[in-house]
Design an enzyme around this catalytic site. Sequence first.
Site, PDB file in Angstrom:
ATOM      1  N   CYS A  53      -5.408  -2.634   3.395  1.00  0.00           N
ATOM      2  CA  CYS A  53      -4.443  -2.803   4.473  1.00  0.00           C
ATOM      3  C   CYS A  53      -6.144  -3.053   5.713  1.00  0.00           C
ATOM      4  O   CYS A  53      -5.948  -3.951   5.870  1.00  0.00           O
ATOM      5  CB  CYS A  53      -4.399  -1.518   5.381  1.00  0.00           C
ATOM      6  SG  CYS A  53      -3.342  -1.447   6.292  1.00  0.00           S
TER       7      CYS A  53
ATOM      8  N   LYS B  12      -9.888   1.148  -2.134  1.00  0.00           N
ATOM      9  CA  LYS B  12      -9.976   0.591  -0.914  1.00  0.00           C
ATOM     10  C   LYS B  12     -11.288   0.969  -0.241  1.00  0.00           C
ATOM     11  O   LYS B  12     -11.473   2.721  -0.143  1.00  0.00           O
ATOM     12  CB  LYS B  12      -8.594   1.512   0.015  1.00  0.00           C
ATOM     13  CG  LYS B  12      -8.349   0.872   1.280  1.00  0.00           C
ATOM     14  CD  LYS B  12      -7.725   1.852   2.330  1.00  0.00           C
ATOM     15  CE  LYS B  12      -7.002   1.339   3.862  1.00  0.00           C
ATOM     16  NZ  LYS B  12      -5.707   2.175   4.347  1.00  0.00           N
TER      17      LYS B  12
ATOM     18  N   GLU C 226       1.022  -1.474  -0.320  1.00  0.00           N
ATOM     19  CA  GLU C 226      -0.063   0.382  -0.358  1.00  0.00           C
ATOM     20  C   GLU C 226       0.733   1.056  -0.033  1.00  0.00           C
ATOM     21  O   GLU C 226       1.921   1.028   0.056  1.00  0.00           O
ATOM     22  CB  GLU C 226      -0.955  -0.100   0.950  1.00  0.00           C
ATOM     23  CG  GLU C 226      -1.819   1.038   1.352  1.00  0.00           C
ATOM     24  CD  GLU C 226      -2.571   0.977   2.922  1.00  0.00           C
ATOM     25  OE1 GLU C 226      -3.521   1.954   3.040  1.00  0.00           O
ATOM     26  OE2 GLU C 226      -2.243   0.606   3.595  1.00  0.00           O
TER      27      GLU C 226
END
Length: 273
Positions: A154, A118, A47
């Site tokens: 994440c 995300k 990321e």
Amino acid sequence: MEKKTVKLLAIQYASQIAQIDINVDRAEKLLRQNLQRHTADFVFLPEVWTCGWDCPSFQSCAEDIETSVSINMLKRIAKEFNVNIIGGSFIEKKKGGTLSNTCPVINRNGELVATYEKNHLFSYYGCDEGKYITAGKNPVMVKLDGIKLGLTICYDIRFPEIYRAYRKTGADILVNMAAWGASKKIPWDTMTTSRAVENQTYFVALTQTGELKNGDENLGHSMIIDYKGDIINEINIIEGGCFAEIDLEKMYEFRKKCTVLEDIKNSYEVIIK
């Protein structure tokens, strides 16, 4: 599914905060070094490797997807080494001025074929990603070389529902690309392994390494995990490549013998007594 044996290469990287040109140059060198040692079908990056984990710097590091220097570098590498690239994430400047934490997917021909934004934004413990980034709306699974990969970034790891959705849609490999803090090693190790086990799926768990600001550090414990939760390969702290050759046929045989997902009930309505 066209291939049974697949070669995976996860690149653990230490970004320099808000230094996009330096990061792109260093990442290209690291990619070249590892791809010269390993022939891979898929290579993965962590990321925000383009700018490091520092939310206030996201605006200055944001790139237009059409002119992105980081994506153009990945396109060159993909074509030169004939490899599919799951490109971690960069900060994408969208039309209208909003920003997204976006994973670019590039095929062997050097073509950008998909993106994943995300879905869950981390805004705790002094971080405020939600203040700067607009969340994506949907999971995205990509199919390359006949193999289906479910993409997450994440904080998405804390939401098992997204991984179960990928598994039900036929995922062969689940991926989480992170910039994960060193103080949260137990959650990282536990949740990544759990997602592999509960979905009977190979899992690429990739995070950054290196220092952040004010003494904080990235964890730097990247792993390739099999469908039973065993770690096939891992890398700690140092920059470098985590390589593994996986056998999808073995995974499918295991699923046939242990049909866990068939035992899921249509409803889990809780009765309070």
